[in-house]
Design an enzyme around this catalytic site. Structure first.
Site, PDB file in Angstrom:
ATOM      1  N   GLY A   1      68.066  66.556  30.977  1.00  0.00           N
ATOM      2  CA  GLY A   1      68.145  67.929  30.497  1.00  0.00           C
ATOM      3  C   GLY A   1      69.395  68.223  29.677  1.00  0.00           C
TER       4      GLY A   1
ATOM      5  N   LYS B   1      58.338  70.053  36.288  1.00  0.00           N
ATOM      6  CA  LYS B   1      59.349  70.749  37.103  1.00  0.00           C
ATOM      7  C   LYS B   1      58.829  72.138  37.510  1.00  0.00           C
ATOM      8  CE  LYS B   1      62.879  67.898  35.060  1.00  0.00           C
ATOM      9  NZ  LYS B   1      64.264  67.706  34.663  1.00  0.00           N
TER      10      LYS B   1
ATOM     11  N   ASN C   1      56.942  65.372  33.831  1.00  0.00           N
ATOM     12  CA  ASN C   1      57.393  66.104  35.021  1.00  0.00           C
ATOM     13  C   ASN C   1      57.615  67.554  34.589  1.00  0.00           C
ATOM     14  OD1 ASN C   1      58.757  67.196  37.179  1.00  0.00           O
ATOM     15  ND2 ASN C   1      60.576  65.886  36.979  1.00  0.00           N
TER      16      ASN C   1
ATOM     17  N   GLU D   1      67.178  65.974  40.859  1.00  0.00           N
ATOM     18  CA  GLU D   1      67.310  67.407  41.154  1.00  0.00           C
ATOM     19  C   GLU D   1      67.040  67.671  42.630  1.00  0.00           C
ATOM     20  OE1 GLU D   1      64.713  68.773  38.052  1.00  0.00           O
ATOM     21  OE2 GLU D   1      66.202  68.145  36.579  1.00  0.00           O
TER      22      GLU D   1
ATOM     23  N   GLU E   1      66.725  57.140  35.903  1.00  0.00           N
ATOM     24  CA  GLU E   1      67.074  58.406  35.266  1.00  0.00           C
ATOM     25  C   GLU E   1      68.557  58.691  35.463  1.00  0.00           C
ATOM     26  OE1 GLU E   1      63.519  61.119  34.704  1.00  0.00           O
ATOM     27  OE2 GLU E   1      64.255  61.533  36.698  1.00  0.00           O
TER      28      GLU E   1
ATOM     29  N   HIS F   1      63.650  62.521  42.921  1.00  0.00           N
ATOM     30  CA  HIS F   1      64.201  62.996  41.655  1.00  0.00           C
ATOM     31  C   HIS F   1      65.638  63.485  41.879  1.00  0.00           C
ATOM     32  CE1 HIS F   1      64.872  65.399  38.083  1.00  0.00           C
ATOM     33  NE2 HIS F   1      63.930  64.665  37.515  1.00  0.00           N
TER      34      HIS F   1
ATOM     35  N   SER G   1      66.180  63.065  28.839  1.00  0.00           N
ATOM     36  CA  SER G   1      66.144  63.499  27.441  1.00  0.00           C
ATOM     37  C   SER G   1      65.303  62.595  26.539  1.00  0.00           C
ATOM     38  CB  SER G   1      67.570  63.637  26.887  1.00  0.00           C
ATOM     39  OG  SER G   1      68.274  64.639  27.604  1.00  0.00           O
TER      40      SER G   1
HETATM   41  P1  PGA Z   1      64.467  65.710  30.718  1.00  0.00           P
HETATM   42  O1  PGA Z   1      64.094  65.475  32.262  1.00  0.00           O
HETATM   43  O2  PGA Z   1      63.480  64.917  29.913  1.00  0.00           O
HETATM   44  O3  PGA Z   1      64.357  67.178  30.499  1.00  0.00           O
HETATM   45  O4  PGA Z   1      65.857  65.197  30.535  1.00  0.00           O
HETATM   46  C1  PGA Z   1      63.672  64.240  32.731  1.00  0.00           C
HETATM   47  C2  PGA Z   1      63.445  64.287  34.213  1.00  0.00           C
HETATM   48  O5  PGA Z   1      64.179  65.009  34.893  1.00  0.00           O
HETATM   49  O6  PGA Z   1      62.523  63.647  34.759  1.00  0.00           O
END
Ligand code: PGA
Length: 252
Positions: free
Chosen positions: A174, A11, A9, A97, A168, A95, A214
């Site tokens: 993140g 982003k 992803n 976010e 997740e 997601h 992560s």
């Molecule tokens: P990250 O993000 O690997 O940077 O923690 C994962 C995601 O948001 O899909």
């Protein structure tokens, strides 16, 4: 047997020029990868560039969202037919976010999922996961169940074949704070058991449940050894070819 999926992803990262370079490197390093499916989900602006870059390879193009209507007066939105035309085969929905910053709810996730099911060739990666406060107060199972019930409302057993889930935990995204493989496995098992009750065991056994939060080269192998973890949704570590390639070539 469930074929693992490693999905990147991207982003809101990478201009089209940068996207081309990254896709090229991933294509070169992924080779004829056959032990897993690899999805690249760049921003909308880079979809067509990445589509032409990965043409002829086994890499799969994904988007990060989709609107529920096929067309109309929805300024700033992108529809499923548009994504299909450009070569997308997978769409991430729900997601955290989007839930956190853009008002996404289980109801809107459900509408997006249904739009994906209406399309001929798209699959959904439906993201669920609890916040830190919800985990610490011990209600995370309830939250996950609520999200599953809302996001997958009205779906049939047949529909489930086009659904990929991604667990997740919000506190792991993140933050560099991955859920331990055992912690993730515990939730993945609970997800599968919920699916089994709702859709039957056979269907539940076919659904891929990815872990996200992560995921890095140094924790992917251990995560992939868990029986109910069928792959990963990778954010930060998918932005560099080397780290993403190491994740694709996990050793389970
Ligand atoms: P990250 O993000 O690997 O940077 O923690 C994962 C995601 O948001 O899909």
């Amino acid at each position: 047997m469930r074929i693992p999926i490693i999905a990147g992803n991207w982003k809101m990262h990478k201009t089209t020029q940068e996207a081309r370079e990254l896709a090229r490197k991933i294509k070169a390093g992924a080779g004829e990868v056959s032990h897993c499916q690899v999805v690249l989900a760049p921003p909308f602006t880079a979809l067509s560039t990445v589509a032409s870059e990965i043409k002829g390879s086994k890499l799969i193009l994904g988007s990060q969202n989709v609107h529920w209507e096929p067309k109309g007066a929805f300024t700033g939105e992108i529809s499923a037919p548009m994504l299909e035309e450009i070569g997308c085969r997978v769409t991430i929905v729900g997601h955290s976010e989007r839930r956190q910053h853009f008002g996404e709810t289980d109801e809107t996730v459900n509408r997006r999922v249904k739009a994906i099911l209406q399309s001929a060739s798209l699959q959904a990666i439906v993201c669920i996961g609890e916040t830190l406060a919800q985990r610490e107060s011990g209600i995370y199972h309830q939250i996950i169940t609520q999200q599953l019930a809302g996001d997958l409302d009205g779906l049939t057993r047949q529909d489930l074949l086009r659904i990929i889930l991604a667990y997740e935990p919000v506190w792991a995204i993140g933050t560099g704070r991955t859920a331990s493989p055992e912690t993730a496995q515990e939730v993945h098992e609970a997800i599968r058991s919920w699916l089994s009750q709702k859709f039957g065991n056979e269907a539940a056994q076919t659904v891929r449940v990815l872990y996200g939060g992560s995921v890095k080269p140094d924790n992917i192998d251990h995560l992939m050894r868990q029986p109910d973890i069928d792959g990963a949704l990778v954010g930060g570590a998918c932005l560099e070819a080397d780290s993403f390639l190491r994740i694709i070539h996990f050793k389970a």
